[in-house]
Enzyme design. Structure first.
Site, PDB file in Angstrom:
ATOM      1  N   SER A  84       0.868  -1.185   0.000  1.00 10.97           N
ATOM      2  CA  SER A  84       0.000   0.000   0.000  1.00 10.97           C
ATOM      3  C   SER A  84       0.899   1.228   0.000  1.00 10.97           C
ATOM      4  O   SER A  84       2.082   1.140   0.387  1.00 10.97           O
ATOM      5  CB  SER A  84      -0.853  -0.007   1.274  1.00 10.97           C
ATOM      6  OG  SER A  84      -1.472   1.246   1.474  1.00 10.97           O
ATOM      7  N   TYR A 126      -2.479  -1.145  10.385  1.00 11.94           N
ATOM      8  CA  TYR A 126      -2.365  -1.304   8.930  1.00 11.94           C
ATOM      9  C   TYR A 126      -1.023  -0.753   8.433  1.00 11.94           C
ATOM     10  O   TYR A 126      -0.314  -1.400   7.654  1.00 11.94           O
ATOM     11  CB  TYR A 126      -3.531  -0.563   8.271  1.00 11.94           C
ATOM     12  CG  TYR A 126      -3.676  -0.743   6.781  1.00 11.94           C
ATOM     13  CD1 TYR A 126      -4.394  -1.818   6.254  1.00 11.94           C
ATOM     14  CD2 TYR A 126      -3.117   0.167   5.878  1.00 11.94           C
ATOM     15  CE1 TYR A 126      -4.551  -1.973   4.884  1.00 11.94           C
ATOM     16  CE2 TYR A 126      -3.265   0.022   4.510  1.00 11.94           C
ATOM     17  CZ  TYR A 126      -3.988  -1.056   4.022  1.00 11.94           C
ATOM     18  OH  TYR A 126      -4.146  -1.197   2.655  1.00 11.94           O
TER      19      TYR A 126
HETATM   20  P1  NAD Z   1     -11.424  -6.101  -0.338  1.00 15.06           P
HETATM   21  O1  NAD Z   1     -12.050  -5.946   1.009  1.00 15.06           O
HETATM   22  O2  NAD Z   1     -12.228  -5.790  -1.554  1.00 15.06           O
HETATM   23  O3  NAD Z   1     -10.825  -7.573  -0.501  1.00 15.06           O
HETATM   24  C1  NAD Z   1     -10.131  -8.213   0.529  1.00 15.06           C
HETATM   25  C2  NAD Z   1     -10.068  -9.692   0.245  1.00 15.06           C
HETATM   26  O4  NAD Z   1      -9.389 -10.331   1.334  1.00 15.06           O
HETATM   27  C3  NAD Z   1     -11.449 -10.360   0.146  1.00 15.06           C
HETATM   28  O5  NAD Z   1     -11.420 -11.358  -0.845  1.00 15.06           O
HETATM   29  C4  NAD Z   1     -11.618 -10.987   1.521  1.00 15.06           C
HETATM   30  O6  NAD Z   1     -12.520 -12.095   1.550  1.00 15.06           O
HETATM   31  C5  NAD Z   1     -10.194 -11.420   1.798  1.00 15.06           C
HETATM   32  N1  NAD Z   1      -9.933 -11.688   3.207  1.00 15.06           N
HETATM   33  C6  NAD Z   1     -10.180 -10.899   4.275  1.00 15.06           C
HETATM   34  N2  NAD Z   1      -9.847 -11.536   5.410  1.00 15.06           N
HETATM   35  C7  NAD Z   1      -9.372 -12.749   5.048  1.00 15.06           C
HETATM   36  C8  NAD Z   1      -8.879 -13.868   5.758  1.00 15.06           C
HETATM   37  N3  NAD Z   1      -8.790 -13.878   7.096  1.00 15.06           N
HETATM   38  N4  NAD Z   1      -8.491 -14.956   5.060  1.00 15.06           N
HETATM   39  C9  NAD Z   1      -8.565 -14.981   3.699  1.00 15.06           C
HETATM   40  N5  NAD Z   1      -9.029 -13.950   2.975  1.00 15.06           N
HETATM   41  C10 NAD Z   1      -9.430 -12.857   3.644  1.00 15.06           C
HETATM   42  O7  NAD Z   1     -10.115  -5.199  -0.271  1.00 15.06           O
HETATM   43  P2  NAD Z   1      -9.133  -4.613  -1.405  1.00 15.06           P
HETATM   44  O8  NAD Z   1      -9.237  -3.151  -1.331  1.00 15.06           O
HETATM   45  O9  NAD Z   1      -9.295  -5.314  -2.689  1.00 15.06           O
HETATM   46  O10 NAD Z   1      -7.732  -4.989  -0.732  1.00 15.06           O
HETATM   47  C11 NAD Z   1      -6.849  -5.966  -1.246  1.00 15.06           C
HETATM   48  C12 NAD Z   1      -5.446  -5.629  -0.809  1.00 15.06           C
HETATM   49  O11 NAD Z   1      -5.061  -4.373  -1.359  1.00 15.06           O
HETATM   50  C13 NAD Z   1      -5.272  -5.503   0.709  1.00 15.06           C
HETATM   51  O12 NAD Z   1      -4.051  -6.082   1.119  1.00 15.06           O
HETATM   52  C14 NAD Z   1      -5.235  -4.010   0.917  1.00 15.06           C
HETATM   53  O13 NAD Z   1      -4.538  -3.650   2.081  1.00 15.06           O
HETATM   54  C15 NAD Z   1      -4.530  -3.558  -0.344  1.00 15.06           C
HETATM   55  N6  NAD Z   1      -4.739  -2.161  -0.677  1.00 15.06           N
HETATM   56  C16 NAD Z   1      -5.981  -1.679  -0.926  1.00 15.06           C
HETATM   57  C17 NAD Z   1      -6.140  -0.329  -1.232  1.00 15.06           C
HETATM   58  C18 NAD Z   1      -7.481   0.274  -1.516  1.00 15.06           C
HETATM   59  O14 NAD Z   1      -7.562   1.503  -1.576  1.00 15.06           O
HETATM   60  N7  NAD Z   1      -8.531  -0.493  -1.713  1.00 15.06           N
HETATM   61  C19 NAD Z   1      -5.025   0.505  -1.282  1.00 15.06           C
HETATM   62  C20 NAD Z   1      -3.765  -0.031  -1.011  1.00 15.06           C
HETATM   63  C21 NAD Z   1      -3.631  -1.360  -0.714  1.00 15.06           C
END
Ligand code: NAD
Length: 260
Positions: free
Chosen positions: A142, A155
């Protein structure tokens, strides 16, 4: 491009992980999906990806807080596909609260999913990659692997940890055809971001609309959300042979956020 290869994408039932799984499947690579959700919806997703792209798509619901289920999932993927060539550590959660009000159980689960799970997937997937002399580890970190924001202590700590883990493992396997990189997205409008808008509004004493304009997009000079497709495109590049010399890199895709 990745024909005949196989990938595991953690947390791929939603958001960025799902986008990456789809991009990887499009390039001819088998995919193991992982993550939570409604069983029928996940099965529909799995079957649709398989039909659309003509690759094997499997699902394993391993809980990324549980090291034994992570090990079992890596074993299942290895048996199903004959090894994992591309490991995408993407599963992640968020909680927004001031440090002195931060629930310790939330701290533990964020560190477990966002950081410790990457240690376990990597340590179990690497031996197979070493045997083949080819591998890709792509950690979805991130912008918060590079800079902080208030109220996101767990986080930010976890994501900074992912950056360190990425660099360390990259050095350990640099001569074995395996690259290890981290992608650092800015804000992408997925369920993870949608869910933190009300809590951020509460923590900062502002409206939800102000959170979007004054907190989320304020961080990004482009004033645009990053898209899932853009992050997936970068992951696909890192998985390709063209990226063989890119390793140990902490790659920003954040609309200029961390250039400031
Ligand atoms: P999201 O909530 O859409 O997806 C998260 C996924 O992780 C889902 O499939 C969920 O079921 C799974 N998950 C959660 N807990 C779990 C567990 N205990 N075991 C297995 N799977 C689990 O979120 P996203 O925004 O797509 O995030 C994905 C990644 O990207 C994360 O690591 C997040 O930190 C990172 N990220 C997101 C953003 C953003 O702005 N959305 C920015 C930077 C980084």
């Amino acid at each position: 491009m990745l024909k005949g290869k196989s990938a595991l994408v953690t947390g791929s039932t939603s958001g960025i992980g799902l986008g990456i799984a789809e991009a990887i499947a499009t390039s001819g690579c088998n995919v193991m999906l992982n993550g939570f959700g409604e069983a029928a919806e996940i099965e529909a997703l799995r079957a649709n990806l398989e039909r659309k792209h003509g690759v094997k798509v499997r699902y394993d619901g391993a809980d990324m807080t549980k090291p034994a289920t992570i090990e079992a999932m890596i074993g299942a993927a290895a048996r199903e596909f004959g090894g994992i060539d591309i490991l995408v550590n993407n599963a992640g959660i968020q909680h927004v609260a001031p440090i002195d009000e931060f629930p310790p159980e939330k701290w533990d689960v964020i560190i477990a999913i966002n950081l410790v799970a990457c240690f376990h997937t990597i340590r179990h997937a690497l031996p197979g990659m070493k045997k083949k002399g080819w591998g890709r580890v792509i950690n979805i970190a991130s912008a918060h692997a590079l800079v902080a924001s208030p109220f996101k202590s767990a986080y930010v700590a976890a994501k900074h940890g992912v950056a360190g883990l990425t660099k360390t493992v990259a050095l350990e396997v640099a001569q074995q055809g395996i690259t290890v990189n981290a992608i650092c997205p800015g804000y992408v409008r997925t369920p993870l971001v949608e869910k933190q808008i009300p809590d951020t509004a509460k923590a900062r004493g502002i409206t939800e609309a102000q959170v979007v304009s004054d907190v989320l997009l304020a961080a990004q000079p482009t004033k645009q959300f990053v898209t899932v497709e853009q992050v997936a495109g970068l992951a696909l590049y890192l998985a390709s042979d063209a990226a063989a010399s890119v390793t140990g890199a902490i790659l920003s895709i954040d609309g200029g956020w961390t250039a400031q």
